[in-house]
Design a protein around this motif. Structure first.
Motif, PDB file in Angstrom:
ATOM      1  N   LEU A 268      43.175  43.265  36.373  1.00 65.41           N
ATOM      2  CA  LEU A 268      42.588  44.579  36.577  1.00 65.41           C
ATOM      3  C   LEU A 268      42.144  45.146  35.234  1.00 65.41           C
ATOM      4  CD1 LEU A 268      45.310  46.129  38.930  1.00 65.41           C
ATOM      5  CD2 LEU A 268      43.196  44.982  39.624  1.00 65.41           C
ATOM      6  N   TYR A 269      40.961  45.735  35.220  1.00 61.86           N
ATOM      7  CA  TYR A 269      40.465  46.469  34.049  1.00 61.86           C
ATOM      8  C   TYR A 269      40.335  47.925  34.456  1.00 61.86           C
ATOM      9  CZ  TYR A 269      39.324  41.911  32.052  1.00 61.86           C
ATOM     10  OH  TYR A 269      39.392  40.624  31.565  1.00 61.86           O
ATOM     11  N   VAL A 270      41.050  48.802  33.772  1.00 59.89           N
ATOM     12  CA  VAL A 270      41.161  50.204  34.175  1.00 59.89           C
ATOM     13  C   VAL A 270      40.549  51.087  33.095  1.00 59.89           C
ATOM     14  CG1 VAL A 270      42.724  52.029  34.908  1.00 59.89           C
ATOM     15  CG2 VAL A 270      43.296  49.630  35.389  1.00 59.89           C
ATOM     16  N   ALA A 271      39.597  51.918  33.474  1.00 56.38           N
ATOM     17  CA  ALA A 271      38.967  52.863  32.551  1.00 56.38           C
ATOM     18  C   ALA A 271      39.797  54.131  32.495  1.00 56.38           C
ATOM     19  CB  ALA A 271      37.547  53.181  33.009  1.00 56.38           C
TER      20      ALA A 271
ATOM     21  N   ASN B 291      41.213  40.530  49.351  1.00 57.83           N
ATOM     22  CA  ASN B 291      41.247  41.460  50.480  1.00 57.83           C
ATOM     23  C   ASN B 291      42.206  42.629  50.237  1.00 57.83           C
ATOM     24  OD1 ASN B 291      39.724  41.724  52.836  1.00 57.83           O
ATOM     25  ND2 ASN B 291      41.476  41.225  54.142  1.00 57.83           N
ATOM     26  N   ARG B 292      42.017  43.300  49.079  1.00 58.17           N
ATOM     27  CA  ARG B 292      42.882  44.435  48.793  1.00 58.17           C
ATOM     28  C   ARG B 292      42.101  45.547  48.094  1.00 58.17           C
ATOM     29  NH1 ARG B 292      46.472  40.553  45.244  1.00 58.17           N
ATOM     30  NH2 ARG B 292      45.137  40.253  43.431  1.00 58.17           N
ATOM     31  N   LEU B 293      42.593  46.742  48.324  1.00 58.51           N
ATOM     32  CA  LEU B 293      41.991  47.947  47.778  1.00 58.51           C
ATOM     33  C   LEU B 293      42.845  48.461  46.629  1.00 58.51           C
ATOM     34  CD1 LEU B 293      39.886  50.328  48.128  1.00 58.51           C
ATOM     35  CD2 LEU B 293      41.636  51.414  49.566  1.00 58.51           C
ATOM     36  N   VAL B 294      42.185  48.815  45.524  1.00 57.29           N
ATOM     37  CA  VAL B 294      42.862  49.394  44.364  1.00 57.29           C
ATOM     38  C   VAL B 294      42.316  50.799  44.162  1.00 57.29           C
ATOM     39  CG1 VAL B 294      43.419  49.118  41.932  1.00 57.29           C
ATOM     40  CG2 VAL B 294      43.028  47.087  43.352  1.00 57.29           C
ATOM     41  N   VAL B 295      43.200  51.795  44.171  1.00 50.80           N
ATOM     42  CA  VAL B 295      42.799  53.200  44.073  1.00 50.80           C
ATOM     43  C   VAL B 295      43.304  53.788  42.764  1.00 50.80           C
ATOM     44  CG1 VAL B 295      42.927  55.485  45.148  1.00 50.80           C
ATOM     45  CG2 VAL B 295      42.902  53.433  46.588  1.00 50.80           C
ATOM     46  N   CYS B 296      42.418  54.461  42.035  1.00 49.23           N
ATOM     47  CA  CYS B 296      42.813  55.195  40.827  1.00 49.23           C
ATOM     48  C   CYS B 296      43.400  56.538  41.231  1.00 49.23           C
ATOM     49  CB  CYS B 296      41.618  55.423  39.922  1.00 49.23           C
ATOM     50  SG  CYS B 296      40.951  53.950  39.158  1.00 49.23           S
ATOM     51  N   ASP B 297      44.713  56.643  41.177  1.00 47.74           N
ATOM     52  CA  ASP B 297      45.421  57.892  41.466  1.00 47.74           C
ATOM     53  C   ASP B 297      45.458  58.682  40.156  1.00 47.74           C
ATOM     54  OD1 ASP B 297      46.968  59.840  42.599  1.00 47.74           O
ATOM     55  OD2 ASP B 297      48.658  58.531  43.092  1.00 47.74           O
TER      56      ASP B 297
ATOM     57  N   GLY C 102      38.506  57.011  41.426  1.00 50.10           N
ATOM     58  CA  GLY C 102      37.846  55.714  41.487  1.00 50.10           C
ATOM     59  C   GLY C 102      38.577  54.753  42.392  1.00 50.10           C
ATOM     60  N   ALA C 103      37.886  53.697  42.813  1.00 51.05           N
ATOM     61  CA  ALA C 103      38.492  52.658  43.641  1.00 51.05           C
ATOM     62  C   ALA C 103      37.638  51.401  43.557  1.00 51.05           C
ATOM     63  CB  ALA C 103      38.623  53.111  45.094  1.00 51.05           C
ATOM     64  N   ASP C 104      38.269  50.269  43.827  1.00 51.57           N
ATOM     65  CA  ASP C 104      37.537  49.009  43.903  1.00 51.57           C
ATOM     66  C   ASP C 104      38.182  48.150  44.976  1.00 51.57           C
ATOM     67  OD1 ASP C 104      35.561  47.129  43.158  1.00 51.57           O
ATOM     68  OD2 ASP C 104      36.984  46.053  41.894  1.00 51.57           O
ATOM     69  N   PHE C 105      37.348  47.489  45.781  1.00 52.92           N
ATOM     70  CA  PHE C 105      37.877  46.555  46.778  1.00 52.92           C
ATOM     71  C   PHE C 105      37.693  45.138  46.269  1.00 52.92           C
ATOM     72  CE2 PHE C 105      38.570  44.096  50.515  1.00 52.92           C
ATOM     73  CZ  PHE C 105      39.486  44.833  51.250  1.00 52.92           C
ATOM     74  N   ASP C 106      38.801  44.419  46.155  1.00 55.52           N
ATOM     75  CA  ASP C 106      38.816  43.021  45.726  1.00 55.52           C
ATOM     76  C   ASP C 106      38.545  42.169  46.961  1.00 55.52           C
ATOM     77  OD1 ASP C 106      39.444  40.449  44.977  1.00 55.52           O
ATOM     78  OD2 ASP C 106      41.405  40.928  44.142  1.00 55.52           O
ATOM     79  N   ARG C 107      37.310  41.678  47.101  1.00 54.28           N
ATOM     80  CA  ARG C 107      36.922  40.956  48.315  1.00 54.28           C
ATOM     81  C   ARG C 107      37.527  39.567  48.395  1.00 54.28           C
ATOM     82  NH1 ARG C 107      30.454  42.557  48.357  1.00 54.28           N
ATOM     83  NH2 ARG C 107      30.754  44.824  48.517  1.00 54.28           N
TER      84      ARG C 107
ATOM     85  N   GLY D  81      38.317  54.703  36.731  1.00 57.04           N
ATOM     86  CA  GLY D  81      37.597  53.575  37.296  1.00 57.04           C
ATOM     87  C   GLY D  81      38.394  52.303  37.131  1.00 57.04           C
ATOM     88  N   VAL D  82      38.166  51.353  38.044  1.00 55.34           N
ATOM     89  CA  VAL D  82      38.889  50.086  37.985  1.00 55.34           C
ATOM     90  C   VAL D  82      37.991  48.990  38.539  1.00 55.34           C
ATOM     91  CG1 VAL D  82      39.971  50.508  40.243  1.00 55.34           C
ATOM     92  CG2 VAL D  82      41.013  48.867  38.666  1.00 55.34           C
ATOM     93  N   VAL D  83      38.101  47.816  37.947  1.00 60.70           N
ATOM     94  CA  VAL D  83      37.468  46.633  38.513  1.00 60.70           C
ATOM     95  C   VAL D  83      38.545  45.575  38.677  1.00 60.70           C
ATOM     96  CG1 VAL D  83      36.722  45.782  36.241  1.00 60.70           C
ATOM     97  CG2 VAL D  83      35.592  44.969  38.305  1.00 60.70           C
ATOM     98  N   ALA D  84      38.609  45.000  39.884  1.00 60.89           N
ATOM     99  CA  ALA D  84      39.617  44.001  40.221  1.00 60.89           C
ATOM    100  C   ALA D  84      38.967  42.622  40.221  1.00 60.89           C
ATOM    101  CB  ALA D  84      40.213  44.311  41.597  1.00 60.89           C
TER     102      ALA D  84
END
Length: 342
Positions: A42-45, A314-320, A306-311, A33-36
């Motif tokens: 970025l905070y990454v679980a 305007n970018r998408l962060v994907v947990c690979d 997991g993924a989070d969109f930073d509104r 999981g991630v929150v942008a």
């Protein structure tokens, strides 16, 4: 910067990736999981593994600056080391920048300040109202209420920031309005709620009051189909990004729930963090040269969770997840299709 994926009126441009495999310090271990944040933090679980448990939250920037980690106590691999988490699942941030993390084993929500100092823990195991059984995805609404998915009871519940139960909805099953082991959750700009219905291979859309609005996705590998979706996030335009776990891709739907594009990973380069490992280990460089399809393996997602969109940015962060990294995409809302009649 190349256009990797396009749809009518928009494009998703791969930017870069962040990460390397590490049980502690500068790296990730099974990021789920991630929150942008708007400032680029970025905070990454990190869920980590059962053999070397190191569940923690990593704090870094989108520009690959490592800031620190929290939630893990002691030194990795040392007797007596441990974590505040047993099975970390989701992470979210409130309007004050406090970080909230869910633990589906402990059925607990852990709260930190932005620097990682422990503030509070709350949550009660059970199947009743206000209780959690398999605490999974979590997200804040515009009123700073925390919505938490209770996977095993197939419910979505609303809490105040300090854990007071405020309401909820959801029932277990495979009917039009039901949920089966739901996981991720997101709220669109109008306040409607989207839930990744993991066991039913679909996404459910509800009002904040729990009225069912739409269902999209079905089991499979084709257009708009899903195989155990784990997370969902939404951008400013209402485009919906579903983490299609078993199909190892992100399925993008428009605001009318029509599938419009797919992301399967574009990281052909090694991250700055990864290059530190390569520079320190010549044998690792030699081993990489022996991989016949290295570029393809390096490019694609491996079991993303997991993924989070930073509104704001305007970018998408994907947990690979199984590649221990994040892949970053910028969205271009001004993309125009070429004029082929010229």
């Amino acid at each position: 910067m190349p256009l990797n994926t396009v749809a009518s009126g928009r494009a998703w441009l791969y930017s870069h990736n962040i990460g390397r495999n590490a049980q502690v310090g500068m790296g990730f271990s099974q990021p789920v999981g991630v929150v942008a944040r708007p400032d680029g933090t970025l905070y990454v679980a990190n869920r980590s593994g059962e053999q070397n448990p190191s569940a923690r939250i990593t704090k870094c920037t989108v520009d690959q600056d490592y800031i620190g980690e929290f939630g893990r106590e002691g030194i990795a691999y040392q007797a007596g080391s441990g974590s505040l988490f047993m099975w970390i699942t989701g992470v979210a941030a409130d309007s004050d920048g406090k970080i909230y993390a869910s633990d589906e084993w402990k059925n607990q929500i852990t709260v930190f300040d932005a620097d990682g100092n422990l503030l509070q823990q709350w949550g009660e195991s059970g199947a009743g109202e206000g209780q959690l059984d398999g605490a999974a995805g979590l997200v804040f609404d515009s009123d700073d209420n925390l919505w938490v998915v209770s996977a095993k009871t197939s419910r979505v519940q609303k809490f105040s920031r300090d854990g007071h139960f405020l309401g909820g909805f959801g029932s277990k099953g495979n009917g039009p309005e039901d949920l089966e082991m739901p996981s991720g959750i997101a709220i669109d700009p109008s306040g409607d709620i989207y839930v990744a219905d993991w066991g039913n291979h679909r996404v459910q859309k509800y009002t904040a009051g729990g009225t069912h609005l739409a269902t999209f996705g079905s089991q499979g590998t084709g257009s708009g189909e899903l195989n155990h979706p784990l997370d969902v996030t939404i951008d400013n335009d209402g485009d919906v990004y579903v983490v299609d776990w078993m199909n190892e891709r992100i399925v993008i739907y428009d605001n009318e729930t029509r599938p419009i594009a797919y992301l399967t990973g574009d990281a052909t380069e090694v991250s700055d963090w990864g290059n530190l490992s390569l520079d320190a280990n010549p044998d690792m460089v030699k081993a990489r040269r022996r991989v016949p399809d290295l570029e393809q393996q390096q490019r694609t997602f491996r079991m993303p969770m997991g993924a989070d969109f930073d509104r704001v940015n305007n970018r998408l962060v994907v947990c690979d997840t199984l590649r221990s990294r994040l892949q970053i995409y910028d969205k271009d809302d001004s993309y125009l299709d070429p004029q082929f009649n010229l």
